[in-house]
Design an enzyme around this catalytic site. Structure first.
Site, short mmCIF file in Angstrom:
data_model
loop_
_atom_site.label_atom_id
_atom_site.label_comp_id
_atom_site.label_asym_id
_atom_site.label_seq_id
_atom_site.Cartn_x
_atom_site.Cartn_y
_atom_site.Cartn_z
N LYS A 9 0.83 -1.20 0.00
CA LYS A 9 0.00 0.00 0.00
C LYS A 9 0.87 1.26 0.00
CE LYS A 9 -3.91 -2.27 2.30
NZ LYS A 9 -4.90 -2.20 3.41
N TYR A 49 -12.10 -2.09 -4.05
CA TYR A 49 -12.66 -2.33 -2.71
C TYR A 49 -14.19 -2.31 -2.70
CZ TYR A 49 -8.22 -2.28 -0.11
OH TYR A 49 -6.99 -2.59 0.42
N ARG A 85 -1.50 -14.35 3.98
CA ARG A 85 -2.27 -13.73 5.07
C ARG A 85 -1.54 -13.88 6.41
NH1 ARG A 85 -6.70 -10.42 3.83
NH2 ARG A 85 -7.15 -10.72 6.03
N THR A 91 -5.61 -7.62 10.36
CA THR A 91 -5.92 -6.29 9.80
C THR A 91 -5.48 -5.18 10.75
OG1 THR A 91 -7.88 -7.30 8.80
CG2 THR A 91 -7.81 -4.89 8.85
N ARG A 102 2.47 -6.54 9.29
CA ARG A 102 1.66 -5.47 9.87
C ARG A 102 2.08 -5.14 11.30
NH1 ARG A 102 -4.14 -7.31 7.18
NH2 ARG A 102 -4.09 -5.88 5.42
N ASN A 112 -1.98 -0.08 6.89
CA ASN A 112 -1.41 -1.34 7.38
C ASN A 112 -0.53 -2.04 6.35
OD1 ASN A 112 -3.46 -2.13 5.72
ND2 ASN A 112 -4.60 -3.30 7.25
N HIS A 115 -1.86 -5.50 1.35
CA HIS A 115 -3.15 -6.14 1.08
C HIS A 115 -2.87 -7.55 0.61
CE1 HIS A 115 -7.14 -6.96 -0.57
NE2 HIS A 115 -6.48 -7.56 -1.54
N GLU A 126 -9.25 -10.14 -7.93
CA GLU A 126 -8.24 -9.12 -7.66
C GLU A 126 -7.04 -9.22 -8.60
OE1 GLU A 126 -7.47 -9.45 -3.45
OE2 GLU A 126 -9.40 -8.56 -2.93
N1 UDP Z 1 -9.79 -0.98 7.31
C1 UDP Z 1 -9.95 0.19 8.07
N2 UDP Z 1 -10.70 0.13 9.22
C2 UDP Z 1 -11.30 -1.02 9.64
C3 UDP Z 1 -11.14 -2.19 8.88
C4 UDP Z 1 -10.39 -2.13 7.72
O1 UDP Z 1 -9.43 1.24 7.71
O2 UDP Z 1 -11.96 -1.01 10.69
C5 UDP Z 1 -8.99 -0.92 6.07
C6 UDP Z 1 -7.61 -1.58 6.23
O3 UDP Z 1 -6.68 -0.86 5.42
C7 UDP Z 1 -7.87 -2.96 5.67
C8 UDP Z 1 -8.84 -2.66 4.53
O4 UDP Z 1 -9.67 -1.63 5.06
O5 UDP Z 1 -6.68 -3.58 5.26
C9 UDP Z 1 -9.69 -3.81 4.07
O6 UDP Z 1 -10.36 -4.36 5.18
P1 UDP Z 1 -10.42 -5.94 5.40
O7 UDP Z 1 -11.40 -6.19 6.50
O8 UDP Z 1 -10.67 -6.61 4.09
O9 UDP Z 1 -8.96 -6.28 5.97
P2 UDP Z 1 -7.73 -7.08 5.29
O10 UDP Z 1 -8.32 -8.16 4.42
O11 UDP Z 1 -6.92 -6.07 4.52
O12 UDP Z 1 -6.97 -7.64 6.45
MG MG Z 2 -9.74 -8.04 2.91
#
Ligand code: UDP
Ligand code: MG
Length: 138
Positions: A9, A49, A85, A91, A102, A112, A115, A126
């Site tokens: 990112k 997204y 992951r 996250t 992270r 974070n 992705h 994706e």
């Molecule tokens: N995100 C955020 N606030 C939240 C949850 C997610 O800003 O409460 C952002 C964060 O950058 C995250 C992205 O939205 O990586 C996508 O969310 P997701 O739940 O898909 O998390 P990921 O799959 O990236 O772990």
């Molecule tokens: Mg996600």
């Protein structure tokens, strides 16, 4: 063999973490089969997204994702979706396991660093969002 989309990112690129992150993938035996640096438009970030459209963080997240260039990669390997992951961590970096990308480098639940696709169906969507077949090596 499985494939997944990885993004470094804007915060990760800005902090010059690209080499560090690629090294972690390669140390795990993951192969990078496509890679490019792109700067998303607002529309492109919203399309990527789209599943999060209704979430309260959608506007802020898509704005952040357009704030600078990102590195997009297709990773290949056995169980690479789950493996990536695991390397990424949760996250919320505060809940991420010690030693994950992270946990070590994120500063914020939004900013974070990385992705990673979370399932085979999202990986297919994706990967196709960023790369065509000619851009992915066998
Ligand atoms: N995100 C955020 N606030 C939240 C949850 C997610 O800003 O409460 C952002 C964060 O950058 C995250 C992205 O939205 O990586 C996508 O969310 P997701 O739940 O898909 O998390 P990921 O799959 O990236 O772990
Ligand atoms: Mg996600």
């Amino acid at each position: 063999m499985e494939r997944t989309l990885s993004l470094i990112k804007p915060d990760g690129v800005q902090k010059k973490l690209t080499g560090e992150i690629i090294k972690r993938f390669e140390n795990e035996g993951i192969t990078i089969v496509a890679m490019k640096k792109v700067h998303l438009t607002q529309k492109q970030a919203e399309g990527f997204y789209a599943v999060h459209r209704e979430r309260p963080f959608f506007n802020s997240l898509t704005k952040f994702m357009t704030s600078g260039p990102i590195i997009a990669m297709v990773l290949e390997g056995e169980n690479v979706i789950a493996k990536n992951r695991k390397l990424m961590g949760a996250t919320n970096y505060k809940e991420a396991e010690e030693g994950t990308i992270r946990r070590e480098f994120a500063t914020d639940i939004e900013k974070n660093v990385v992705h990673g696709s979370d399932a085979p169906e999202t990986a297919a969507f994706e990967i196709a969002y960023f790369f065509n077949n000619l851009e992915i090596t066998g």
